[in-house]
Design an enzyme around this catalytic site. Structure first.
Site, PDB file in Angstrom:
ATOM      1  N   ILE A 124     -69.091  43.416 -29.129  1.00 35.57           N
ATOM      2  CA  ILE A 124     -67.662  43.170 -29.319  1.00 35.57           C
ATOM      3  C   ILE A 124     -67.195  42.028 -28.426  1.00 35.57           C
ATOM      4  O   ILE A 124     -66.484  41.116 -28.873  1.00 35.57           O
ATOM      5  CB  ILE A 124     -66.856  44.453 -29.046  1.00 35.57           C
TER       6      ILE A 124
ATOM      7  N   ASP B 243     -70.295  40.997 -16.862  1.00 33.52           N
ATOM      8  CA  ASP B 243     -71.133  42.084 -17.359  1.00 33.52           C
ATOM      9  C   ASP B 243     -72.186  42.390 -16.306  1.00 33.52           C
ATOM     10  O   ASP B 243     -72.672  41.470 -15.623  1.00 33.52           O
ATOM     11  CB  ASP B 243     -71.806  41.680 -18.681  1.00 33.52           C
TER      12      ASP B 243
ATOM     13  N   ASP C 186     -55.573  51.760 -26.790  1.00 34.26           N
ATOM     14  CA  ASP C 186     -55.966  52.387 -28.052  1.00 34.26           C
ATOM     15  C   ASP C 186     -56.728  53.689 -27.833  1.00 34.26           C
ATOM     16  O   ASP C 186     -56.882  54.480 -28.754  1.00 34.26           O
ATOM     17  CB  ASP C 186     -56.829  51.408 -28.866  1.00 34.26           C
TER      18      ASP C 186
ATOM     19  N   GLU D 155     -57.679  63.160 -26.108  1.00 34.79           N
ATOM     20  CA  GLU D 155     -57.124  62.858 -27.422  1.00 34.79           C
ATOM     21  C   GLU D 155     -57.120  64.120 -28.275  1.00 34.79           C
ATOM     22  O   GLU D 155     -58.014  64.964 -28.150  1.00 34.79           O
ATOM     23  CB  GLU D 155     -57.942  61.761 -28.111  1.00 34.79           C
TER      24      GLU D 155
ATOM     25  N   HIS E 195     -56.303  55.350 -31.286  1.00 31.87           N
ATOM     26  CA  HIS E 195     -57.757  55.187 -31.403  1.00 31.87           C
ATOM     27  C   HIS E 195     -58.129  54.647 -32.787  1.00 31.87           C
ATOM     28  O   HIS E 195     -58.983  55.213 -33.497  1.00 31.87           O
ATOM     29  CB  HIS E 195     -58.457  56.510 -31.150  1.00 31.87           C
TER      30      HIS E 195
ATOM     31  N   GLY F 278     -58.991  51.262 -33.203  1.00 29.95           N
ATOM     32  CA  GLY F 278     -59.639  49.955 -33.036  1.00 29.95           C
ATOM     33  C   GLY F 278     -60.679  49.657 -34.094  1.00 29.95           C
ATOM     34  O   GLY F 278     -60.740  48.560 -34.644  1.00 29.95           O
ATOM     35  N   GLY F 279     -61.491  50.643 -34.424  1.00 28.28           N
ATOM     36  CA  GLY F 279     -62.532  50.449 -35.434  1.00 28.28           C
ATOM     37  C   GLY F 279     -62.168  51.040 -36.776  1.00 28.28           C
ATOM     38  O   GLY F 279     -63.002  51.082 -37.681  1.00 28.28           O
TER      39      GLY F 279
END
Length: 630
Positions: A384, A403, A486, A491, A513, A515-516
């Site tokens: 991503i 990273d 998000d 949840e 949630h 995003g995808g």
């Protein structure tokens, strides 16, 4: 005493073929006529009335032939068409018909003119095909049928089978009630309702056994078959409203699939998991040690998402349960949302939108900035992060990334050597880090304090990676000028009420949630994960497995395949091969992959062998799971 074998009596239409032949003939002969669809529909209606026994078969036949307007010359085309419409499992088990042809009969209320040429290719001679015959006029037009033929009469199959006086156990395989009546009359011993092409309640409810395909019929009778285990016996449970395409993909391959729209609690899943071979979930359902202990047949868990922290991967491995996820299928959707949120936050769009919804007009450029020339800090430069890097640079942003792994920069992106360096330079920080539990509160009070004054924070990764209290404090104090969130530490299991400390804060975008969650991404996942599941179930491939040794296997070529999962302990391969040698197995290929805990060895062998070898391999010490595929 001489043992007498079984005799197998097959129907033709919707059993050996996927269709009713007269319906196909009607579609062909009525081509181009304005009332074609109405006539075909009427013929199909009459066909079903006859099959279910609601009208006499004689009446059904008479009414259909009057509507057909067919000619003898049309029959060659019909045969050609029917050859393309053989039932899938019938075609794949052609060897059964060829080897057992002496015990196979076809009794059909169809017509020999088109049945004989089809079944001849399956080694069934014309003298074991009992069916009607057409009557033609001098010009070759079909004008009727031989009314003297017993099969032209109501319940003619009963009389036909009675006249054959077959010895041994007689099993009837067909889709209609007219097939069941042979069992009801006491001249057949068993009736298998064949539902591969059509499910007729009247037939299924009266059947000794429902056979969704020929594999099931052959399995029940312990007869040679193309596949080792009928796919309809493999139970798949899909939770959390995964895309319907996943259900379609798995069902079309022959598996029994149950779809549940919501997630299940641990106790609910423990009750539901018994007898399930494949479990499909998204992010809310927890596959715990307790769940795995109750899962007596589980082979695979498919995560229809990127993350796998909801799954006890270590215990899955120890139990020989392979886990697949979808690491790439929704990445573009997440990236596009991130780009949108960056622009919306920088332009202060949401506060302006809320005002105008309340009836307030507040045209201002205050706190509204272009993204061009601003610094974007990407925390996590994986699938991503890299895609976001390219798109952000394309709209004029300067991209920096951090990273813990050494990642090659794309385009003009700049790698930061420390998290502090990235935070201090970025106008917008976006999080794309993995679901490792060590990342809990990765962005806490200390890290947020290192960000630029008035910067923005976006979290589309995992809910637990941001300390929500620290984020709220930074937004209220003005340290941060905005945020987009998000994902959340906790949840709901299903849609409904939700409460968060972030609600009501200025320039904060909150999404549930998603995003995808685009139609495209969910469709991609619904293709990717089922393909991985089917590849493992059908051939043993573990490519892209999350928790298991990855191995890409060649296609099976007229061989049986032994799949042996075992603890990775010294000497176990020697024991496995010792068993194979003891039973003088003819091995055509052997493949092994291991990690620190488990080993996975696949052996392809000649089809002819002593079946006791299977029991011996299951008894090898430290065996976890064993399967045979063919």
């Amino acid at each position: 005493m001489i043992a007498v074998g079984r005799k197998y009596v097959f129907d033709f239409d919707s059993t050996l073929t996927r269709v009713e032949a007269l319906d196909v003939l009607a579609e062909m002969t009525l081509q181009g006529k304005s009332n074609r669809d109405e006539i075909v529909e009427e013929i199909q209606k009459i066909t079903n009335l006859g099959i279910d026994g609601d009208i006499s078969f004689t009446e059904s036949l008479e009414r259909r032939i009057k509507l057909l307007n067919a000619h003898k010359n049309d029959l060659d085309g019909l045969v050609k068409e029917l050859r393309q419409k053989i039932s899938k499992s019938i075609e794949s088990n052609k060897e059964f018909f060829q080897n057992y042809s002496d015990d196979i009969y076809v009794i059909s209320c169809g017509f020999k003119e088109f049945i004989d040429p089809i079944v001849e290719e399956y080694n069934i001679p014309s003298d074991r095909v009992y069916a009607n015959t057409f009557r033609f006029d001098d010009a070759g037009k079909i004008i009727g049928f031989d009314e003297e033929n017993v099969l032209a009469s109501h319940n003619g199959k009963i009389e036909c089978l009675k006249n054959l006086d077959l010895e041994g156990e007689v099993q009837v395989i067909g889709d209609g009630y007219s097939d069941y009546v042979m069992r009801e009359a006491g001249i057949a011993d068993k009736f298998f309702a064949y539902t591969e092409n059509v499910h007729r309640e009247k037939a299924a409810n009266n059947a000794d056994h429902v056979a969704p395909n020929l594999d099931e019929f052959l399995f029940v009778n312990d007869l040679p078959r193309k596949i080792s285990y009928p796919k309809n016996r493999i139970k798949i449970l899909l939770l959390e409203n995964v895309h319907p395409a996943a259900f379609d993909n798995l069902s079309e391959d022959g598996f029994s699939v149950e779809l549940v729209k919501h997630s299940l609690s641990e106790d609910e899943l423990i009750k539901k998991i018994k007898g399930v071979h494949v479990l499909g979930i998204r992010s809310k359902t927890q596959v715990t040690k307790r769940v795995l202990e109750a899962a007596n047949k589980l082979l695979v868990v498919g995560a229809f998402c990127i993350g796998t922290t909801q799954i006890d991967l270590d215990n899955c491995k120890r139990k020989g349960v392979v886990v697949f996820n979808a690491p790439y299928s929704n990445t573009r959707s997440v990236v596009e949302l991130a780009i949108g949120q960056i622009i919306m936050l920088m332009r202060n769009v949401f506060p302006r939108s809320m005002e105008i919804h309340k009836g307030e007009w507040n045209k201002t450029a205050a706190n509204s900035r272009e993204v061009r020339g601003k610094n974007l800090g990407i925390l996590g430069y994986g699938n991503i992060g890299k895609q976001l890097s390219v798109l952000a640079e394309a709209i004029g942003m300067r991209v920096y990334y951090y990273d813990i792994e050494d990642r090659l920069a794309l385009g003009n992106a700049t790698k930061c050597n420390s998290l502090e360096d990235l935070l201090s330079i970025s106008d917008v920080v976006t999080l794309h880090i993995d679901d490792n539990r060590a990342n809990k509160n990765f962005m806490g009070e200390r890290e947020i304090s290192q960000m630029k004054q008035g910067a923005m924070l976006i979290n589309l990764s995992r809910g637990f990676v941001v300390d929500i209290a620290a984020l709220v404090a930074a937004l209220k104090s003005g340290k941060l000028a905005g945020a987009a969130v998000d994902v959340y530490p906790e949840e709901p299991r299903s849609n409904g009420k939700f409460v968060s400390e972030l609600q009501g804060l200025n320039n904060v975008i909150l999404t549930p949630h998603v995003g995808g969650s685009t139609e495209e991404a969910q469709r991609n996942i619904a293709d990717f994960v089922p393909n991985k599941i089917m590849d493992y179930i059908n051939s043993g491939n573990t490519v892209d497995a999350v928790n298991f040794p990855n191995i890409r296997l060649p296609k099976q070529n007229k061989a049986h395949r032994f799949l042996h999962i075992h603890k990775n302990v010294p000497g176990i391969m020697a024991k496995i091969n010792e068993v194979l040698a003891t039973y003088e197995m003819n091995i055509s290929g052997q493949y092994l992959s291991t990690d620190n805990e488990v080993g996975y060895v696949i052996t392809d062998l000649d089809k002819e062998y002593n079946k006791d070898v299977v029991k011996a391999l299951k008894k090898v010490e430290n065996t976890i799971k064993f399967r045979v595929l063919y």
